[in-house]
Design a protein around this motif. Structure first.
Motif, short mmCIF file in Angstrom:
data_model
loop_
_atom_site.label_atom_id
_atom_site.label_comp_id
_atom_site.label_asym_id
_atom_site.label_seq_id
_atom_site.Cartn_x
_atom_site.Cartn_y
_atom_site.Cartn_z
N ARG A 89 -23.09 52.75 -65.64
CA ARG A 89 -24.19 53.25 -66.40
C ARG A 89 -24.26 54.38 -66.87
O ARG A 89 -24.50 55.41 -67.48
CB ARG A 89 -25.26 52.27 -65.50
CG ARG A 89 -24.61 50.49 -66.15
CD ARG A 89 -25.86 49.98 -66.02
NE ARG A 89 -25.59 48.35 -66.79
CZ ARG A 89 -26.63 47.19 -66.09
NH1 ARG A 89 -27.22 47.40 -65.17
NH2 ARG A 89 -25.99 45.67 -66.12
N ASP A 90 -24.89 55.01 -65.48
CA ASP A 90 -24.77 56.41 -65.01
C ASP A 90 -24.50 57.54 -65.86
O ASP A 90 -24.31 58.55 -66.75
CB ASP A 90 -25.11 56.93 -63.99
CG ASP A 90 -26.93 56.69 -63.21
OD1 ASP A 90 -26.84 55.70 -63.60
OD2 ASP A 90 -26.59 56.47 -62.12
N ARG A 91 -22.93 57.69 -65.82
CA ARG A 91 -21.61 57.98 -66.48
C ARG A 91 -21.46 58.02 -67.78
O ARG A 91 -21.61 59.16 -68.82
CB ARG A 91 -20.39 57.37 -65.81
CG ARG A 91 -18.85 58.55 -66.18
CD ARG A 91 -19.18 59.74 -65.81
NE ARG A 91 -19.52 60.02 -64.45
CZ ARG A 91 -18.28 59.87 -63.46
NH1 ARG A 91 -17.07 60.66 -63.81
NH2 ARG A 91 -18.58 60.51 -62.20
N GLN A 92 -21.68 56.72 -68.67
CA GLN A 92 -21.67 56.06 -69.88
C GLN A 92 -22.76 56.70 -70.44
O GLN A 92 -22.71 57.35 -71.55
CB GLN A 92 -21.74 54.90 -70.07
CG GLN A 92 -20.34 54.18 -69.87
CD GLN A 92 -20.48 53.01 -69.79
OE1 GLN A 92 -21.08 51.70 -69.54
NE2 GLN A 92 -19.01 51.93 -69.63
N ARG A 93 -24.08 56.55 -69.63
CA ARG A 93 -25.33 57.63 -69.86
C ARG A 93 -24.88 58.96 -70.22
O ARG A 93 -25.39 59.65 -71.29
CB ARG A 93 -26.64 57.34 -69.26
CG ARG A 93 -27.97 57.29 -69.93
CD ARG A 93 -28.98 56.95 -68.62
NE ARG A 93 -29.02 57.04 -68.19
CZ ARG A 93 -29.47 55.11 -67.27
NH1 ARG A 93 -28.74 54.48 -68.04
NH2 ARG A 93 -28.44 55.11 -65.75
N SER A 94 -24.55 59.30 -69.20
CA SER A 94 -24.42 61.24 -69.44
C SER A 94 -23.64 61.31 -70.53
O SER A 94 -23.67 62.24 -71.13
CB SER A 94 -23.82 61.00 -67.60
OG SER A 94 -23.29 63.01 -67.92
N LEU A 95 -22.41 60.30 -70.55
CA LEU A 95 -21.21 60.60 -71.63
C LEU A 95 -21.88 60.56 -73.14
O LEU A 95 -22.15 61.17 -73.76
CB LEU A 95 -20.26 60.31 -72.10
CG LEU A 95 -20.03 60.43 -70.53
CD1 LEU A 95 -18.30 59.17 -70.90
CD2 LEU A 95 -18.69 61.67 -70.43
N ARG A 96 -23.19 60.01 -73.43
CA ARG A 96 -23.78 59.67 -74.89
C ARG A 96 -25.15 60.60 -74.73
O ARG A 96 -25.07 61.57 -75.65
CB ARG A 96 -24.63 58.30 -74.30
CG ARG A 96 -23.95 57.17 -74.73
CD ARG A 96 -24.42 56.08 -75.24
NE ARG A 96 -25.85 55.46 -74.34
CZ ARG A 96 -25.35 54.78 -72.70
NH1 ARG A 96 -24.34 54.44 -73.06
NH2 ARG A 96 -26.42 54.73 -71.98
N CYS A 97 -25.46 61.12 -73.89
CA CYS A 97 -26.21 62.21 -73.61
C CYS A 97 -25.65 63.62 -74.07
O CYS A 97 -26.63 64.41 -75.14
CB CYS A 97 -27.42 62.26 -72.53
SG CYS A 97 -28.34 60.63 -72.31
N GLY A 98 -24.68 63.73 -73.15
CA GLY A 98 -23.98 65.09 -73.88
C GLY A 98 -22.81 65.00 -74.59
O GLY A 98 -23.66 66.18 -75.68
N ALA A 99 -22.66 63.61 -76.08
CA ALA A 99 -22.74 63.59 -76.93
C ALA A 99 -23.64 64.14 -77.43
O ALA A 99 -23.79 64.43 -79.27
CB ALA A 99 -21.93 62.29 -76.97
#
Length: 183
Positions: A89-99
């Motif tokens: 979840r942290d990784r997916q959230r980080s990817l969304r924030c980065g995008a």
């Protein structure tokens, strides 16, 4: 005959400082954790598998550091999968924030004339792939409008080197964007 210890016994030994006991727990549960992460992250191919493997590694490191917090030693697999879920979840959230950051940044970036907005990411990636000296020359002269002489002075490079860096960099950028160097 090899003694087969339960998860609870291995956890107790690991909490007492046995690296070997934790290693046996990792060996016993790594397939389950990796499989869970691959399904959680979705995707196929080696990149998705590598991502899941990286998160599994992080899960086991976190598990080792947090093992004393485990309340039910017999439930170590479920506990590790819970850690893995939070990591995913942290990784997916980080990817969304980065995008989202990338998208916001792209809205503010001015692009050279003739570059379509949808080519901005390709241009950014192509710029990042240029050698540092070439990228600096291209950034100053083509993106910021500096003269070759100003760039040579700022970068402490000979004028001819700046000109050749710009020519090479321009050609590589055009190739990355599917254009031709007709100018």
């Amino acid at each position: 005959m090899a003694l087969i210890l339960t998860d609870a016994e291995l956890v107790t030994a690991a909490v007492s400082g046995s690296d070997a006991a934790y290693g046996r727990l990792v060996d016993r549960h790594q397939a389950a954790v990796r499989g869970f992460l691959r399904r959680m992250l979705g995707g196929t191919g080696s990149a998705a598998a590598a991502e899941a493997d990286d998160l599994a590694q992080e899960t086991f490191v976190t598990g080792w550091r947090s093992l004393r917090a485990l309340r039910e030693p017999a439930g170590v697999r479920a506990w590790l999968c819970g850690i893995a879920l939070r990591k995913a979840r942290d990784r997916q959230r980080s990817l969304r924030c980065g995008a989202a950051r990338d998208g916001a940044w792209l809205e503010t970036v001015s692009v050279p004339p003739g570059v379509l907005p949808e080519d901005r990411l390709a241009l950014t990636a192509a710029m990042a792939a240029l050698p540092e000296d070439v990228r600096a020359c291209v950034a100053l002269c083509l993106a910021d409008g500096w003269s070759h002489g100003e760039a040579a002075l700022a970068l402490d490079l000979p004028l001819g080197t700046v000109k050749s860096h710009i020519a090479r960099g321009r050609a590589r950028l055009l190739a990355a964007l599917g254009g031709s160097d007709d100018a």
